[in-house]
Write a protein that holds these residues in place. Sequence first.
Motif, PDB file in Angstrom:
ATOM      1  N   ARG A 172       0.847  -1.198   0.000  1.00 41.19           N
ATOM      2  CA  ARG A 172       0.000   0.000   0.000  1.00 41.19           C
ATOM      3  C   ARG A 172       0.880   1.245   0.000  1.00 41.19           C
ATOM      4  NH1 ARG A 172      -4.755  -1.088   4.368  1.00 41.19           N
ATOM      5  NH2 ARG A 172      -5.790   0.566   3.213  1.00 41.19           N
ATOM      6  N   GLY A 173       1.664   1.381  -1.073  1.00 41.59           N
ATOM      7  CA  GLY A 173       2.532   2.534  -1.200  1.00 41.59           C
ATOM      8  C   GLY A 173       3.942   2.236  -0.769  1.00 41.59           C
ATOM      9  N   THR A 174       4.786   3.244  -0.875  1.00 44.71           N
ATOM     10  CA  THR A 174       6.209   3.076  -0.573  1.00 44.71           C
ATOM     11  C   THR A 174       6.561   3.476   0.847  1.00 44.71           C
ATOM     12  OG1 THR A 174       6.671   5.303  -1.391  1.00 44.71           O
ATOM     13  CG2 THR A 174       6.830   3.497  -2.969  1.00 44.71           C
ATOM     14  N   GLY A 175       5.660   4.175   1.506  1.00 46.10           N
ATOM     15  CA  GLY A 175       5.968   4.665   2.837  1.00 46.10           C
ATOM     16  C   GLY A 175       5.040   4.112   3.890  1.00 46.10           C
ATOM     17  N   GLN A 176       4.848   4.890   4.950  1.00 47.65           N
ATOM     18  CA  GLN A 176       3.966   4.514   6.034  1.00 47.65           C
ATOM     19  C   GLN A 176       2.642   5.255   5.919  1.00 47.65           C
ATOM     20  OE1 GLN A 176       6.884   5.660   9.113  1.00 47.65           O
ATOM     21  NE2 GLN A 176       6.894   3.503   9.736  1.00 47.65           N
ATOM     22  N   GLN A 177       1.688   4.872   6.770  1.00 49.20           N
ATOM     23  CA  GLN A 177       0.406   5.554   6.798  1.00 49.20           C
ATOM     24  C   GLN A 177      -0.037   5.787   8.234  1.00 49.20           C
ATOM     25  OE1 GLN A 177      -2.741   4.375   4.186  1.00 49.20           O
ATOM     26  NE2 GLN A 177      -1.362   3.639   2.578  1.00 49.20           N
ATOM     27  N   ILE A 178      -0.778   6.863   8.435  1.00 45.23           N
ATOM     28  CA  ILE A 178      -1.400   7.129   9.729  1.00 45.23           C
ATOM     29  C   ILE A 178      -2.657   6.278   9.807  1.00 45.23           C
ATOM     30  CG2 ILE A 178      -2.499   8.877  11.179  1.00 45.23           C
ATOM     31  CD1 ILE A 178      -0.705  10.959   9.780  1.00 45.23           C
ATOM     32  N   THR A 179      -2.719   5.399  10.800  1.00 51.94           N
ATOM     33  CA  THR A 179      -3.858   4.475  10.899  1.00 51.94           C
ATOM     34  C   THR A 179      -4.860   4.901  11.971  1.00 51.94           C
ATOM     35  OG1 THR A 179      -2.536   3.054  12.349  1.00 51.94           O
ATOM     36  CG2 THR A 179      -2.577   2.509   9.999  1.00 51.94           C
ATOM     37  N   SER A 180      -4.439   5.712  12.915  1.00 55.72           N
ATOM     38  CA  SER A 180      -5.370   6.286  13.891  1.00 55.72           C
ATOM     39  C   SER A 180      -4.723   7.512  14.505  1.00 55.72           C
ATOM     40  CB  SER A 180      -5.754   5.279  14.979  1.00 55.72           C
ATOM     41  OG  SER A 180      -4.661   5.007  15.825  1.00 55.72           O
ATOM     42  N   VAL A 181      -5.563   8.388  15.051  1.00 52.23           N
ATOM     43  CA  VAL A 181      -5.093   9.623  15.670  1.00 52.23           C
ATOM     44  C   VAL A 181      -5.790   9.767  17.017  1.00 52.23           C
ATOM     45  CG1 VAL A 181      -5.034  12.145  15.507  1.00 52.23           C
ATOM     46  CG2 VAL A 181      -4.659  10.755  13.453  1.00 52.23           C
ATOM     47  N   THR A 182      -5.033  10.035  18.056  1.00 48.82           N
ATOM     48  CA  THR A 182      -5.588  10.241  19.386  1.00 48.82           C
ATOM     49  C   THR A 182      -5.592  11.729  19.710  1.00 48.82           C
ATOM     50  OG1 THR A 182      -4.753   8.095  20.111  1.00 48.82           O
ATOM     51  CG2 THR A 182      -5.415   9.649  21.830  1.00 48.82           C
ATOM     52  N   ALA A 183      -6.731  12.228  20.142  1.00 44.74           N
ATOM     53  CA  ALA A 183      -6.886  13.646  20.437  1.00 44.74           C
ATOM     54  C   ALA A 183      -7.506  13.833  21.815  1.00 44.74           C
ATOM     55  CB  ALA A 183      -7.752  14.317  19.371  1.00 44.74           C
ATOM     56  N   ILE A 184      -7.364  15.033  22.356  1.00 48.84           N
ATOM     57  CA  ILE A 184      -7.908  15.375  23.670  1.00 48.84           C
ATOM     58  C   ILE A 184      -8.805  16.602  23.511  1.00 48.84           C
ATOM     59  CG2 ILE A 184      -7.368  16.003  26.051  1.00 48.84           C
ATOM     60  CD1 ILE A 184      -4.541  14.869  25.570  1.00 48.84           C
ATOM     61  N   GLN A 185     -10.053  16.450  23.900  1.00 47.83           N
ATOM     62  CA  GLN A 185     -10.995  17.573  23.902  1.00 47.83           C
ATOM     63  C   GLN A 185     -11.225  17.996  25.350  1.00 47.83           C
ATOM     64  OE1 GLN A 185     -15.114  16.868  22.565  1.00 47.83           O
ATOM     65  NE2 GLN A 185     -14.922  18.719  21.315  1.00 47.83           N
ATOM     66  N   HIS A 186     -11.183  19.296  25.606  1.00 47.76           N
ATOM     67  CA  HIS A 186     -11.348  19.760  26.979  1.00 47.76           C
ATOM     68  C   HIS A 186     -12.568  20.659  27.117  1.00 47.76           C
ATOM     69  CE1 HIS A 186      -8.830  22.948  25.085  1.00 47.76           C
ATOM     70  NE2 HIS A 186      -9.551  23.766  25.842  1.00 47.76           N
ATOM     71  N   GLN A 187     -13.169  20.615  28.297  1.00 49.05           N
ATOM     72  CA  GLN A 187     -14.261  21.507  28.643  1.00 49.05           C
ATOM     73  C   GLN A 187     -14.143  21.859  30.120  1.00 49.05           C
ATOM     74  OE1 GLN A 187     -18.026  19.597  28.048  1.00 49.05           O
ATOM     75  NE2 GLN A 187     -17.560  17.872  29.386  1.00 49.05           N
ATOM     76  N   PRO A 188     -14.650  23.020  30.532  1.00 50.74           N
ATOM     77  CA  PRO A 188     -14.477  23.433  31.922  1.00 50.74           C
ATOM     78  C   PRO A 188     -15.181  22.492  32.896  1.00 50.74           C
ATOM     79  CG  PRO A 188     -15.135  25.281  30.544  1.00 50.74           C
ATOM     80  CD  PRO A 188     -15.296  24.052  29.711  1.00 50.74           C
ATOM     81  N   VAL A 189     -14.523  22.259  34.002  1.00 53.66           N
ATOM     82  CA  VAL A 189     -15.159  21.521  35.085  1.00 53.66           C
ATOM     83  C   VAL A 189     -16.355  22.321  35.589  1.00 53.66           C
ATOM     84  CG1 VAL A 189     -14.821  20.705  37.470  1.00 53.66           C
ATOM     85  CG2 VAL A 189     -13.023  20.362  35.747  1.00 53.66           C
ATOM     86  N   LYS A 190     -17.422  21.616  35.920  1.00 54.62           N
ATOM     87  CA  LYS A 190     -18.627  22.280  36.418  1.00 54.62           C
ATOM     88  C   LYS A 190     -18.281  23.173  37.602  1.00 54.62           C
ATOM     89  CE  LYS A 190     -23.389  21.338  37.874  1.00 54.62           C
ATOM     90  NZ  LYS A 190     -24.399  20.282  38.183  1.00 54.62           N
TER      91      LYS A 190
END
Length: 681
Positions: A172-190
């Motif tokens: 699947r191509g000559t290089g690597q691929q990004i297979t998943s991405v981890t992200a952080i969503q923040h919201q204020p504490v109540k």
Amino acid sequence: MLIKTWFRFFASVPLSLTIFQVFSPLTLATPPRSPDQTVECDILVVGGGLSGSAATYEALLRGKTVCLTEITDWVGGQISSQGTSALDERQTQRDKLFYPQGYLEFRERIEKHYRKLNPGDCWVSESCFLPEDGHKLLFDQLKDAAKKGKGQLKWFPSTVVKDLSIETLPNRGTGQQITSVTAIQHQPVKGTPPLNTEPLSQIIEDAYRYENSPRFDKNIIRFVPKPSKEQKLADWYVIEATETGELIALADVPYRLGIDPRSYLEPSSSSTTGDPYCTQGFTYTFAMEATEDPQTHLVPSFYAQHEPYYSYELPRLANFNLVFTYRRIWSPKEGEKETFGGITYDKPVVKDISMQNWTWGNDYRPGTSQDNLIYTRGQLQATGQLDPGGWMGGLRTDTLRKGEEHAIGYFYWLVTGTTDSQLGYGVKKPEPNYRYLTGLDSPMGTVHGLSKYPYMREGRRIIGRPSFTYEDGFMISEIDISRQNYKDAFYQNNLSPDEYRRLMATLSGLEGFKVLEGTVSPEQVQKRKRSTIYPDSIGIGHYAIDFHPCMTLSPPEAPGNTERAGERQGAGNAYPFQIPLRAIIPQKIDNLLVAGKSIAVSHIASAAYRVHSFEWSAGAAAGITAVFAKKENILPYQLVYSEPIIKEKKLLELRRILDESGNPTAFPDTSIFNDNWDKWK
């Protein structure tokens, strides 16, 4: 009046940190916990600025499911969260309205919303408007694109990318691929204050940590490709559209940062060896309003440190009304005409609102290893940010804070100051009838009044893939776009004879081999009157090579400090230029495309490839390319680095799709058959 909460934000933060403290491993995040949710996408766009929004817009029109993340809670970048809601446009391109379709649609939405294109009656642009409206109008445009194209927008505000899963996939191509991405969503504490209460420097490290904090609750998101019945060369595409090139640093693909070494391709460079610490200045913008009565202004505790920097800069600009109206973003009525320095504008009236973005004002211009904002690869390694789970955004938090202080200090100088670092005493007069706008309902949408994110002029820039003609990797260079007169003595004196001959040979077109052979002397070469034409062009841009150079000493505001010598040598007019497909394709990773200011451009060229319409054009091209590559089951690099039959047929088809959809790949009458582009000023 400057609000008391602003001073509380900075009261607990020392004005300077030691290098040990800046690089302390205590700033690193804890190990990840399991994701709270998994989200599927056809295309993941990281960064909701103009380029990321443009990529999202075009993919939605083509029926794709697009996940869009953004560190702030506004889309638009320059026109909203960064506060620079004054469209930078060249007159010729503006007169012809030769822009991508989505950018034109946004301009039309401004005009419809305000019943005029320039509600601020500014004189720097034909369109200056309120940043909060920039976000609202653009977000509506994205939602309408999803309806029209039957796509799906998955919007993730207040979200940062923390980690990438990169794998080698067989066949699947000559290089690597990004297979998943981890992200952080923040919201204020109540029970805690809402978002946009604190300035960025106070929350950015918390935003990149996995664990909950007393301030933020975190939602850990894992982005993955949508499942498909048949295996494709790429299951999805990830588009890097952050303001500083976060993903290219996190993925550790080859990139450049700061000044490039002087060469025949970058002959105006201020350094023979290069300097990764000297990038263009960044700016926290703010809004101020004209008042009927004088206001009381409290002196910021940090003002004395920054006061030696501030200036009107030039005698022809040394007028408060001129500076205020330069980027006035709202005006209830026309004022009396006034002229200063050959520029005529309407004088400020009560309730006028201006956005400030001034080189010797709120620009913050670090340029040394002690204070550079965007960490180099070596600094990222030293701070552990390239370790698993260690990514913290790649920025120096203390420099962000200093930039925030610097901007607040500039407002105080504007309304009370009597000094001028460049023009001396007797020029600057107090202007007390103005107030600094704060609050969630203010133009910047923040309690502290500063933009949610600084306006970034330059970030990490990828090095494109090597080829026969670009052995070290593809890059758009200074000489590809500049109108500079390279027969000037500076170039003969600062380049070796061999380098100067190569420079003139490159500029001479068909005569190049004769120049290299010595049968034609460099002095006989005719001045080139166009930019480089790329057969794989997928977008356009046009703007001057506009520098806001770093400062020589640390800190930038030090008394008597000067701009880095020679940095402005490369500044000046540019020919209309193109965005080649090669410039958005990084090395190593086959399903990653780069948009915005992180494409493969040199330090000098990037000074032109950074304005509003260019960002849109690059983003639109990346979005359409991702959709095209997935549909045709071809990897983008194969369009320019594979067999001729693929290059010719598929690449021409991609360019046809771009042009026919209102995303031009060339300016009118700018082909190899026309060697004089002087009418494009």
